[in-house]
Design a protein around this motif. Structure first.
Motif, mmCIF file in Angstrom:
data_model
loop_
_atom_site.group_PDB
_atom_site.id
_atom_site.type_symbol
_atom_site.label_atom_id
_atom_site.label_comp_id
_atom_site.label_asym_id
_atom_site.label_seq_id
_atom_site.Cartn_x
_atom_site.Cartn_y
_atom_site.Cartn_z
ATOM 1 N N GLY A 162 37.966 43.601 41.131
ATOM 2 C CA GLY A 162 37.167 43.999 39.988
ATOM 3 C C GLY A 162 37.826 43.746 38.650
ATOM 4 O O GLY A 162 38.894 43.131 38.559
ATOM 5 N N ILE A 163 37.170 44.231 37.604
ATOM 6 C CA ILE A 163 37.626 44.102 36.221
ATOM 7 C C ILE A 163 37.568 45.480 35.567
ATOM 8 O O ILE A 163 36.604 46.231 35.764
ATOM 9 N N SER A 164 38.599 45.811 34.805
ATOM 10 C CA SER A 164 38.625 47.069 34.061
ATOM 11 C C SER A 164 38.816 46.784 32.576
ATOM 12 O O SER A 164 39.378 45.747 32.194
ATOM 13 N N VAL B 253 43.680 46.943 23.046
ATOM 14 C CA VAL B 253 42.490 46.787 23.874
ATOM 15 C C VAL B 253 42.909 45.988 25.103
ATOM 16 O O VAL B 253 43.385 44.852 24.971
ATOM 17 N N VAL B 254 42.772 46.590 26.283
ATOM 18 C CA VAL B 254 43.332 46.020 27.513
ATOM 19 C C VAL B 254 42.211 45.714 28.497
ATOM 20 O O VAL B 254 41.405 46.584 28.837
ATOM 21 N N THR B 255 42.169 44.473 28.971
ATOM 22 C CA THR B 255 41.237 44.036 30.012
ATOM 23 C C THR B 255 42.040 43.518 31.194
ATOM 24 O O THR B 255 42.950 42.707 31.012
ATOM 25 N N THR B 256 41.721 43.985 32.387
ATOM 26 C CA THR B 256 42.544 43.684 33.564
ATOM 27 C C THR B 256 41.674 43.296 34.757
ATOM 28 O O THR B 256 40.635 43.918 35.007
ATOM 29 N N GLY C 48 46.952 45.163 39.185
ATOM 30 C CA GLY C 48 46.243 44.103 38.487
ATOM 31 C C GLY C 48 47.059 43.426 37.406
ATOM 32 O O GLY C 48 48.163 43.859 37.058
ATOM 33 N N LEU C 49 46.494 42.352 36.884
ATOM 34 C CA LEU C 49 47.088 41.569 35.809
ATOM 35 C C LEU C 49 46.006 41.319 34.772
ATOM 36 O O LEU C 49 44.871 40.978 35.109
ATOM 37 N N GLY C 50 46.364 41.494 33.490
ATOM 38 C CA GLY C 50 45.351 41.327 32.467
ATOM 39 C C GLY C 50 45.914 40.899 31.130
ATOM 40 O O GLY C 50 47.029 40.380 31.033
#
Length: 202
Positions: free
Chosen positions: A73-75, A103-106, A124-126
């Protein structure tokens, strides 16, 4: 018209099974979580505390089931904090404070190791977009701000548990750690610990 006993017997066996099959909840193979988290930020040069609990913000996750008890998924979420860096200004009579945001998207993988228990682990990695605002040393009122923006890789790991409420709904308790790369110097946040309470639809 006379109904054959054999036909009547078969009908009475198959009809309840069909009703149960139609009423059973379908596995949608997708889950989404909206959570509210307390965030402890760590900054490279803060002197008040290694971690400062000054943020409480919403974050969200959506994930697709790709295997037995495995989701991809994506967070997305954000942080904001103000930290004292111990640079005292005698003219203003106060310490210099920096305000920082991220602002972090992972992209993450989440798995439930024990099928009978709704306990999960994830990693995860983002990417994090950061901005830091600090006052200049000029003795002017109001003091102008220096804006420092960067893009950083974000590494994250977490754990938690889904507490079932009813069909397709659960309360999710979670704990996550995120580390931003390349922030050993400067006033940016280097890491954060998040404790979240959320609602999951699955």
């Amino acid at each position: 018209m006379r109904i054959s006993p054999r036909i009547f017997y078969c009908f009475t066996l198959t009809f309840p099974a069909a009703v149960v099959a139609q009423s059973a909840p379908a596995n949608i193979g997708l889950q989404g979580t909206a959570a509210y988290a307390l965030i402890w930020n760590r900054a490279a040069h803060a002197v008040d505390s290694p971690y400062t609990a000054q943020t409480a913000r919403f974050n969200g996750r959506i994930a697709l089931k790709v295997g037995r008890n495995v989701y991809l998924g994506i967070s997305a979420g954000s942080w904001m904090y103000a930290a004292d860096f111990g640079e005292y200004d005698s003219d203003f009579g106060q310490s210099v404070v920096a305000v920082a945001t991220a602002v972090v998207t992972t992209a993450f993988a989440q798995t439930y190791p024990v099928r009978a228990v709704p306990f999960f682990v994830r990693a995860g990695l983002g990417f994090a977009s950061t901005a830091t605002y600090t006052p200049t040393p000029l003795q002017e009122i109001p003091a102008p701000l220096i804006e420092d923006r960067h893009g950083r890789f974000a590494l994250t790991a977490g754990t938690g548990i889904d507490i079932p409420l009813r069909q397709h709904f659960a309360v999710t308790l979670s704990a996550d750690y995120t580390r931003l790369t390349g922030t050993a110097t400067g006033f940016e946040s280097t890491a954060a610990v998040q404790l979240g309470l959320g609602l999951t639809v699955r």
